[in-house]
Design an enzyme around this catalytic site. Sequence first.
Site, PDB file in Angstrom:
ATOM      1  N   HIS A 125       0.813  -1.209   0.000  1.00  0.00           N
ATOM      2  CA  HIS A 125       0.000   0.000   0.000  1.00  0.00           C
ATOM      3  C   HIS A 125       0.849   1.263   0.000  1.00  0.00           C
ATOM      4  CE1 HIS A 125      -4.290  -1.419   0.756  1.00  0.00           C
ATOM      5  NE2 HIS A 125      -3.585  -2.469   0.378  1.00  0.00           N
TER       6      HIS A 125
ATOM      7  N   HIS B 194      -2.677 -12.241  -3.435  1.00  0.00           N
ATOM      8  CA  HIS B 194      -3.763 -12.930  -2.748  1.00  0.00           C
ATOM      9  C   HIS B 194      -3.444 -14.391  -2.460  1.00  0.00           C
ATOM     10  CE1 HIS B 194      -6.801  -9.695  -4.310  1.00  0.00           C
ATOM     11  NE2 HIS B 194      -5.879  -9.215  -3.482  1.00  0.00           N
TER      12      HIS B 194
END
EC number: 1.11.1.21
Length: 726
Positions: free
Chosen positions: A98, A266
């Site tokens: 992020h 993921h």
Amino acid sequence: MDGNDIPQGKCPVMHGGNTEMGDSVTSWWPKTLNLDILSQHDTRTDPMSKGYDYREELKKLDVEALKADVLALLTDSKDWWPADYGHYGPMMVRVSWHAAGSYRLADGRGGAATGNQRFAPLNSWPDNSGTDKGRRLLWPIKKKYGNKISWADLIALVGTVAYESMGLKTFGFGFGREDIWHPEKDTYWGNEKQWLAPSDQRYDDVDKPATMENPLAAVQMGLIYVNPEGVNGVPDPQKTADQVRETFKRMAMNDEETAALTAGGHTVGKCHGNGSAEDLGPEPEGAGLEDQGLGWLNKRTRGIGRDQVVGGPEGAWTSNPIEFDDGYFRMLMDHEWELTKSPAGANQWKPVNIAEGDMPPDVEDPSIRTMPMMSDADMAMKVDPIYRSYLEKFRADPEYFRDTFARAWFKLTHRDLGPKDNYFGPDVPEEDLIWQDPVPHGPTGYDVEAVKAKIADSGLSVADMVATAWDSARTYRGSDKRGGANGARIRLAPQRSWEGNEPDRLYRVLAKLEPIAEETGASVADVIVLAGNVGVEQAAKAAGFDVKVPFTPGRGDATAEQTDAESFEPMEPLADGFRNWEKKKYVVSPEEMMLDRAQLLGLTAPEMTVLVGGMRAMGTNHGGNKHGVLTDREGALTNDFFVNLTDMDYSWHPAKDGTFEIRDRATGDTKWTATSADLVFGSNSILRAYSEVYAQDDNAEKFVNDFVSAWSKVMDNDRYDVKAAA
């Protein structure tokens, strides 16, 4: 009233001045040009000692000890914020991701290279919920290594170490990111006034992702990429795929890299939506003093472990969320999926049928199995035929997937670090990657004065030489350290055809300079810069001053094979206030676009001012237009621009197409014409103060010297090879 007359119960300090009456000049006068962006990284905010050199500190860093400490942290679960599955690896991947994920290609802003995740607004974006806990877990390590490791480097590093700990052979890592010390408050993240406002506000047509407003890349305010629940929260995997494609393209990723990053990201970790967002307190910037910089704290219910709420969806993607394996492909591709809701009320997808043994474990009790999930962005990978083809390729060749993901992760965390000369440390890969904009080191042993003599005899005008050097160097962006004169990419596609570079003039000038480079053994890049320097020196002499513009040889010439032409296309200048040009009329004013360019070039407001005045005097306007050439001695490096702009014997009048006429008050005759990018230096109170300095009778020489200093700064912005060797 004196001090003894203060009424009882009243504080003698004025309250509310900054909130009730506006917190800045632009709150009162919103049309005033806000120059704050040019002092965004003011050294007065830097707490480090004078002379602190981060690269020198890095030489003292024990990299292996640092990585060992990070590895130890990953499995040292803390009671105040326990690790999922006893391993902080996925959390630290998210912290790194992020930080890096805010990068956008259009202006190079965002990204991991400055440690900006520590400050507003990024530290309080809804999508960054939980990263505050990750940084606080890292604090003991930062405290231990102190000045030898920046927050920016540490934040980028922990995700790479985390992936290594979970079984991925990473591609490498480069240190070299320097911290900023206050928010980049003038970076444009969108005009929405609320978090997660409908993405329609960013698009001309939300069904056409390419119509998203530039330079934005994320689909909604406060998100890193796309809404995991679907476009505006409405599940539709193909529509989401279309947004994913545009968003990742704007973040410098192609379809294969996007598919690899989605799958690899993921493969580990989980989403946290097992509770109600209503139980969470304010974000870090809105939290109370007692929260000490942490945000989204749950003070109503348990709020940690399996009951944690970070975002809306809830669940893991794979059967083993702390191992880098092929579990993502098996889970996504081998099951049918149906829509459901998380405990937090978010849209997500669950398998229609799944064996208990294929379910992921509970984060606290491995004997308990929990339902996996997929977001709409995951389903997009399955539904979109292009993304699906890559997933199938990755699944069929696990080693290819691992290598592709490792390279994409390296790019994600390093794409705004600039050329490889900026990389430091034992794990820097030897391979040159095209997105690093590689430039070979150029020759230094040639006779610089002989080259300058040939340039002076070439017949090129001052304007030709200065404009070409400027156009070559102005592409530099301090945001991601791309562009600049090094490499001479102005002679390659796509730059050679940019309208702002005046292709016909550029070809004519290069036809003179390239043979000089070949004859003397200098690089074309050096000769272009030297030509600009010769032009400045000639112009200064015409103004009555003998100056020598500083020059360091060694720029190299990039080849077309070393140039990712597609990634340079978004860097095309749409306007250049320094050369009084804009490609067309925009909603944003020419002076605002000039300000943005000045900030990317690392200029201060005085440097921007002196450069504009000098460029106008030398006649370097695009296409030879005469707007702002407020002198009868065009071609000489005089301070006439400022002298005549501030002279009250003239008056200023709007004309057509947004231009202005400058008239002699006595005769009424139009003496000059100008644009708003000229007159702002007389109308804006701050810029006028600088203009008056340069207009003074005793500052003609100061003007020339200051111009030379600012000019050299622009020419040398990208000399990371010199800075690294220093």
